[in-house]
Design an enzyme around this catalytic site. Sequence first.
Site, PDB file in Angstrom:
ATOM      1  N   LYS A 174     -14.490  -7.860  12.961  1.00 46.64           N
ATOM      2  CA  LYS A 174     -14.319  -6.558  12.287  1.00 46.64           C
ATOM      3  C   LYS A 174     -15.493  -5.626  12.618  1.00 46.64           C
ATOM      4  O   LYS A 174     -15.360  -4.408  12.517  1.00 46.64           O
ATOM      5  CB  LYS A 174     -14.186  -6.780  10.780  1.00 46.64           C
ATOM      6  CG  LYS A 174     -12.910  -7.543  10.395  1.00 46.64           C
ATOM      7  CD  LYS A 174     -12.943  -8.004   8.947  1.00 46.64           C
ATOM      8  CE  LYS A 174     -11.682  -8.782   8.551  1.00 46.64           C
ATOM      9  NZ  LYS A 174     -11.780  -9.365   7.199  1.00 46.64           N
ATOM     10  N   VAL A 214     -14.308 -16.510   8.629  1.00 47.25           N
ATOM     11  CA  VAL A 214     -13.850 -17.804   8.092  1.00 47.25           C
ATOM     12  C   VAL A 214     -13.914 -18.935   9.121  1.00 47.25           C
ATOM     13  O   VAL A 214     -13.676 -20.095   8.776  1.00 47.25           O
ATOM     14  CB  VAL A 214     -12.422 -17.780   7.484  1.00 47.25           C
ATOM     15  CG1 VAL A 214     -12.375 -17.071   6.158  1.00 47.25           C
ATOM     16  CG2 VAL A 214     -11.403 -17.276   8.450  1.00 47.25           C
TER      17      VAL A 214
HETATM   18  O1  DON Z   1      -7.334 -12.143   8.309  1.00 47.43           O
HETATM   19  C1  DON Z   1      -7.808 -13.224   8.035  1.00 47.43           C
HETATM   20  O2  DON Z   1      -7.619 -13.761   6.951  1.00 47.43           O
HETATM   21  C2  DON Z   1      -8.709 -13.901   9.075  1.00 47.43           C
HETATM   22  N1  DON Z   1      -8.203 -13.640  10.402  1.00 47.43           N
HETATM   23  C3  DON Z   1     -10.091 -13.392   8.986  1.00 47.43           C
HETATM   24  C4  DON Z   1     -10.665 -13.474   7.580  1.00 47.43           C
HETATM   25  C5  DON Z   1     -12.105 -13.786   7.567  1.00 47.43           C
HETATM   26  O3  DON Z   1     -12.693 -14.208   8.528  1.00 47.43           O
HETATM   27  C6  DON Z   1     -12.779 -13.670   6.253  1.00 47.43           C
HETATM   28  N2  DON Z   1     -14.188 -13.983   6.396  1.00 47.43           N
HETATM   29  N3  DON Z   1     -14.975 -14.657   5.926  1.00 47.43           N
END
Ligand code: DON
Length: 311
Positions: A70, A260
């Site tokens: 992001k 994540v």
């Molecule tokens: O959109 C999502 O849920 C994942 N592709 C990315 C979310 C994420 O990495 C949250 N971070 N800690």
Amino acid sequence: MKTTVDLEQTLLDICADMTACEDKGVVANYIPELAKVSPDRFGMSVCLADGQQFSAGDAATRFSVQSVSKVFTLAIALGRYGDGLWRRVGREPSTHDFNSVQELEVRRGIPPNPFVNAGAIVTTDMVLADSTPAETLGEILRFIRQAASDEDILIDPAVAASEKLSGHKNWALAHFLKSFQNLKHPCERTLGVYFHHCAIEMTCEQLARFGRFLAGFSKSPNLVSRENIRSINALMMTCGHYNGSGEFAYRVGIPAKSGVGGGILAILPGKASIAVWAPGLNKQGNSLLGTKALEALSRSLDWSVFDSGGQ
Ligand code: DON
């Protein structure tokens, strides 16, 4: 300030301490491909203003950057649209989960900031503009490769496909955004690009090198101005760890963005670009040992931006 010899030893010590920790957190399992990664992995890498780079542990192993990406799309969107971005996304921290649908409904389709999922989906929609998904992903990859001085950065299609099938909350968020006219493209098109840029794989060494321009000691790729860099770092500090951002600022005190996949990119303006990877997460979805390691590094080198250095 410690010498670079100390930094090398400090990283080795932190790595040994983290490896010995019993509680490693929980690896993300809502994206089935990510659940396959061992919670025992740990890597860290630091780039300094003088061009030196120091690493420890699994710093050369690729991992899924997920929400760290992001930062890439925010940088491109700010470079291209400047303040135009803020017509569609806020820049305030949120006390909700990173994928909250409820918050988006209450805010009438304007996400609180570009780092929660809804905000990043809108940012991706803006980066997509009139290009094809393939062209947009090509642009994102060129941007990262240039900043990291490394052509060997790719997307893992299995991770993108896994999230396309199981990322139901993101589908819900995209449809909500669409219903509030805050998504220009069809949900499938924007989410396709979003899932793929989240599935970019990088090593800690590459990610730390990517961050050098945000720390202000390498040439900035594309249109990212000094003003934009200041905005990105401010957002990383206030929103980079979602509803764990206050706690992260308190403990670590360095602007940073988590994912994540267990990665964190931390930027100490003028001094260091740091990447850490430990796949086990805490309850806000941020790397448990990654945060612990950054706290140890920040304390040991007086690297919190809130630390006066004893003067
Ligand atoms: O959109 C999502 O849920 C994942 N592709 C990315 C979310 C994420 O990495 C949250 N971070 N800690």
